[in-house]
Design an enzyme around this catalytic site. Structure first.
Site, short mmCIF file in Angstrom:
data_model
loop_
_atom_site.label_atom_id
_atom_site.label_comp_id
_atom_site.label_asym_id
_atom_site.label_seq_id
_atom_site.Cartn_x
_atom_site.Cartn_y
_atom_site.Cartn_z
N GLU A 264 0.85 -1.20 0.00
CA GLU A 264 0.00 0.00 0.00
C GLU A 264 0.88 1.24 0.00
OE1 GLU A 264 -3.12 -0.16 2.98
OE2 GLU A 264 -3.54 -2.24 2.46
N HIS B 128 -8.82 9.56 2.95
CA HIS B 128 -8.43 8.46 2.05
C HIS B 128 -8.65 8.94 0.63
CE1 HIS B 128 -8.02 4.58 0.19
NE2 HIS B 128 -7.75 4.02 1.35
N ARG C 41 -0.74 8.84 1.80
CA ARG C 41 -2.10 9.36 1.56
C ARG C 41 -2.25 10.86 1.59
NH1 ARG C 41 -5.39 5.03 5.05
NH2 ARG C 41 -4.76 3.38 3.64
N HIS D 118 -11.20 9.62 6.76
CA HIS D 118 -10.99 8.18 6.94
C HIS D 118 -10.48 7.80 8.33
CE1 HIS D 118 -10.06 4.12 5.62
NE2 HIS D 118 -8.79 4.26 5.94
N ARG E 285 -0.95 8.82 9.18
CA ARG E 285 -0.76 7.38 9.42
C ARG E 285 -0.34 6.65 8.15
NH1 ARG E 285 -4.48 2.76 8.89
NH2 ARG E 285 -5.81 4.30 7.92
P1 FAD Z 1 -13.52 0.35 15.95
O1 FAD Z 1 -13.23 -0.85 15.19
O2 FAD Z 1 -14.12 1.49 15.22
O3 FAD Z 1 -14.49 -0.06 17.14
C1 FAD Z 1 -15.04 0.92 18.00
C2 FAD Z 1 -16.22 0.33 18.72
O4 FAD Z 1 -16.63 1.22 19.75
C3 FAD Z 1 -17.44 0.10 17.85
O5 FAD Z 1 -17.95 -1.15 18.18
C4 FAD Z 1 -18.40 1.21 18.27
O6 FAD Z 1 -19.75 0.89 18.10
C5 FAD Z 1 -18.04 1.32 19.75
N1 FAD Z 1 -18.41 2.60 20.35
C6 FAD Z 1 -18.10 3.84 19.93
N2 FAD Z 1 -18.61 4.75 20.77
C7 FAD Z 1 -19.23 4.06 21.76
C8 FAD Z 1 -19.96 4.45 22.91
N3 FAD Z 1 -20.18 5.74 23.23
N4 FAD Z 1 -20.49 3.48 23.71
C9 FAD Z 1 -20.32 2.16 23.41
N5 FAD Z 1 -19.65 1.75 22.31
C10 FAD Z 1 -19.11 2.69 21.51
N6 FAD Z 1 -6.85 0.00 9.07
C11 FAD Z 1 -5.88 -0.91 8.76
O7 FAD Z 1 -4.92 -1.06 9.52
N7 FAD Z 1 -5.98 -1.64 7.61
C12 FAD Z 1 -7.02 -1.52 6.75
O8 FAD Z 1 -7.09 -2.21 5.75
C13 FAD Z 1 -8.04 -0.57 7.04
N8 FAD Z 1 -9.08 -0.39 6.21
C14 FAD Z 1 -10.10 0.45 6.57
C15 FAD Z 1 -11.21 0.55 5.74
C16 FAD Z 1 -12.30 1.33 6.13
C17 FAD Z 1 -13.49 1.44 5.25
C18 FAD Z 1 -12.24 2.04 7.36
C19 FAD Z 1 -13.38 2.88 7.81
C20 FAD Z 1 -11.12 1.96 8.17
C21 FAD Z 1 -10.03 1.17 7.79
N9 FAD Z 1 -8.89 1.05 8.59
C22 FAD Z 1 -7.92 0.16 8.25
C23 FAD Z 1 -8.83 1.70 9.89
C24 FAD Z 1 -9.15 0.65 10.97
O9 FAD Z 1 -10.24 -0.13 10.52
C25 FAD Z 1 -9.52 1.28 12.29
O10 FAD Z 1 -8.59 2.25 12.65
C26 FAD Z 1 -9.54 0.24 13.41
O11 FAD Z 1 -10.36 -0.83 13.02
C27 FAD Z 1 -10.04 0.85 14.69
O12 FAD Z 1 -10.26 -0.18 15.61
P2 FAD Z 1 -10.83 0.20 17.04
O13 FAD Z 1 -10.99 -1.08 17.78
O14 FAD Z 1 -10.00 1.25 17.64
O15 FAD Z 1 -12.24 0.89 16.73
C1 SIN Z 2 -7.39 0.56 2.52
O1 SIN Z 2 -7.64 -0.64 2.36
O2 SIN Z 2 -7.12 1.34 1.62
C2 SIN Z 2 -7.42 1.11 3.91
C3 SIN Z 2 -6.15 0.80 4.57
C4 SIN Z 2 -5.98 1.64 5.80
O3 SIN Z 2 -6.72 2.57 6.04
O4 SIN Z 2 -5.03 1.35 6.53
#
Ligand code: FAD
Ligand code: SIN
Length: 540
Positions: free
Chosen positions: A118, A241, A292, A353, A388
């Site tokens: 990437e 993104h 990015r 993003h 990032r």
């Molecule tokens: P999240 O996975 O967002 O989980 C947060 C949780 O907290 C959710 O369940 C939510 O409902 C809950 N929550 C929020 N507020 C509250 C509240 N007030 N009370 C109770 N629950 C609450 N990163 C990579 O490294 N590789 C990738 O390929 C990649 N692709 C991506 C593609 C997309 C479309 C997106 C949007 C993001 C991508 N990212 C990627 C970024 C990555 O997915 C996130 O940074 C990561 O998953 C965050 O994980 P987390 O556990 O911190 O939060």
């Molecule tokens: C993507 O698949 O382009 C998202 C990857 C990332 O946000 O780290």
């Protein structure tokens, strides 16, 4: 309800923490909506990791991953944090595989993983499960967590605010005591007590009109931590993104919400303008695979210069069937929108993003409120700096979950009881039932997201930031009176968190009088090495 560990959020960070912590005590995981509604479940490209020799690309090593991360971070990463977190990557992959995550194997040699590439990575080091890596991880972790008798997962439980001894007026050391939580089914506000609270609430993409994020990303964690008095940092660095599907036939925000993974460019996808020119060569020698911030800014510049609505991601030169095989989710979803990407270049635009800043923690997730830990996207560990590197966030969420538990067991052992907890007052409900005037909530929500998009996105000016700050200040007043005057609902709570998080972003952006990484302002277009320090917001 009492538990040894109270985890807020069910993404990679929250669930990974819960699974490990359950070996030591009782764990309650709260999540608003359903457990799989998270950024994690939407992740596409994969998870960056330098595997042991023999499994990695020749010439790759952890130091090279560190250097790529520092380069993308535009001088603002904390180098020690980068070294420390990235060196935990191989263990993360092992543990995810143990939880049942099935990363793709190389087709020719199935004893090694298939590694993707990437933007900003100098080597192939992205492990993936086709183009739905996040879904694979989220489902495996949830299944593992559900099997554990020490873990209680409560869906539709919306954390409203952290409860701290300081907020209850105790003059001794401030510490976390639990959280007030809205049970979205009963409409009641309940008290969840714990001396060890883990904030894992993800990011804040919904602060912007156009975002790749799901509805759950409303900045709740930063807003709660900020209200509780935790230090926040670097919120001006919201990553855009470069390649969201541009879908003019859809109306409303859905028009710009489906991500087309950067991994597509890693496999040879090329960004083109409307005339079919590879415009990225004017901006960076890495062209379509530059980090990015550079690609998103280049697209923004091209769109403004030409007046075009979108640019194009071209994969039509790839062999027939390649997209269907390697990126089936993207291929099928685009087909559902009426677009065959094997025949025509994909129209794309940038969208909000990822939140690079957040609640300040060390490399063990420790915040400055005793007992409160923040892990995953909500936290600012110093890994990402001003931008990032792709696929470093799933990794960070998992590594930090492991490290946070180690630190908690060390600082707050279960064998040692915490000082006597004070009586926590019951939640005082506003007088009236939720207002019929949902329209007011939606109007304010829309106004925040629109003004953030118009005034605080890829290219900024002090004038526009000031304008945003003024509008947000009025909106904060309005939302506050709404919040105190009515019974809380998840819509009101999200609105309150959106306006708080948007204000924090603008506040940080106004303080940075230079351009660095994702933060680019026409008033200070150059990087200024005297400002090579994180932006810090302290409430008290
Ligand atoms: P999240 O996975 O967002 O989980 C947060 C949780 O907290 C959710 O369940 C939510 O409902 C809950 N929550 C929020 N507020 C509250 C509240 N007030 N009370 C109770 N629950 C609450 N990163 C990579 O490294 N590789 C990738 O390929 C990649 N692709 C991506 C593609 C997309 C479309 C997106 C949007 C993001 C991508 N990212 C990627 C970024 C990555 O997915 C996130 O940074 C990561 O998953 C965050 O994980 P987390 O556990 O911190 O939060
Ligand atoms: C993507 O698949 O382009 C998202 C990857 C990332 O946000 O780290």
């Amino acid at each position: 309800m009492n538990s040894d560990f109270l985890v807020i959020g069910s993404g990679i960070a929250g669930l990974s923490f819960a699974i490990r912590a359950a070996q030591h005590g009782s764990v309650t995981v709260l999540t608003k909506g359903k457990p799989l509604q998270s950024n994690t479940a939407w992740a596409q490209g994969g998870i960056a990791s330098v595997l042991p020799e023999g499994l990695r690309e020749e010439g790759d090593n952890v130091q090279s991953h560190v250097e790529d991360t520092l380069d993308a971070g535009a001088g603002l990463c904390d180098e020690k944090a980068v070294q420390s977190i990235l060196s935990g990557a191989a263990q993360t992959i092992e543990e995810l595989v143990d939880c049942g995550v099935g990363f793709d194997k190389d087709k020719k040699n199935t004893s090694v993983y298939s590694l993707g590439k990437e933007g900003g990575h100098t080597h192939r080091r992205i492990l993936h499960a086709k183009d739905t890596t996040g879904k694979e991880i989220a489902e495996s972790l949830l299944e593992t967590a559900l099997q554990h008798s020490n873990i209680t997962i409560l869906e539709e439980h919306f954390a409203i605010d952290l409860i701290t001894s300081g907020k209850l007026g105790m003059v001794s050391e401030d510490r976390v005591l639990g959280a007030y939580v809205l049970n979205e089914t009963s409409g009641k506000v309940e008290i969840f007590r714990s001396d060890r609270v883990i904030l894992a609430t993800g990011g804040c993409g919904k602060v912007y009109l156009y975002t790749t994020n799901p509805d759950s990303s409303t900045g709740d964690g930063v807003a709660m931590a900020w209200r509780a008095g935790a230090t926040i940092s670097n919120m001006e660095f919201v990553q855009f993104h470069p390649t969201c599907f541009y879908n003019p036939s859809a109306t409303g925000p859905e028009a710009r919400s489906f991500l087309v993974s950067e991994a597509v460019r890693g496999e040879g996808g090329t960004l083109l303008d409307a005339n079919g020119h590879d415009f990225m060569e004017k901006y960076d020698k890495r062209k379509s695979l530059a980090p990015r911030d550079i690609v998103a800014r280049a697209i923004d510049h091209e769109l403004k210069k030409t007046g075009a609505d979108c640019i194009y991601l071209d994969v039509t030169h790839k062999p027939k069937g390649f997209m269907q095989e390697r990126f089936p989710h993207i291929y099928q979803t685009l087909l559902g929108f009426g677009h065959d990407c094997e025949k025509d270049p994909i129209p794309v635009v940038p969208a909000a993003h990822y939140q690079c800043g957040g609640v300040v923690t060390d490399t063990h997730g420790r915040t400055d409120i005793p007992g409160l830990f923040a892990i995953g996207e909500v936290a600012c560990t110093g890994l990402h700096g001003a931008n990032r590197l792709a696929s470093n966030s799933l990794l960070e969420g998992h590594v930090l979950a492991r490290r946070a538990l180690e630190k908690i067991l060390n600082l707050y052992p279960l064998s040692k009881s915490a000082p006597e907890a004070p009586e926590i007052p019951a939640w005082e409900h506003g007088d009236t039932a939720p207002p019929d005037e949902q329209v007011v909530i939606y109007h304010n929500w829309d106004e925040i997201r629109r003004l953030m998009w118009d005034y605080v996105s890829i290219v900024r000016t002090t004038n526009r930031l000031d304008r945003a700050a003024n509008r947000l200040s009025n909106l904060r007043r309005e939302v506050r009176s709404f919040y105190w005057g009515h019974r809380v609902t998840s819509d009101i709570l999200e609105l309150r968190n959106l306006v708080a998080t948007a204000s924090v972003i603008v506040d940080c952006a106004l303080r940075r009088k230079e351009s660095r990484g994702i933060h680019y302002t026409l008033d200070y277009p150059e990087r200024d090495e005297r400002q090579r320090v994180p932006t810090i917001l302290r409430r008290f």
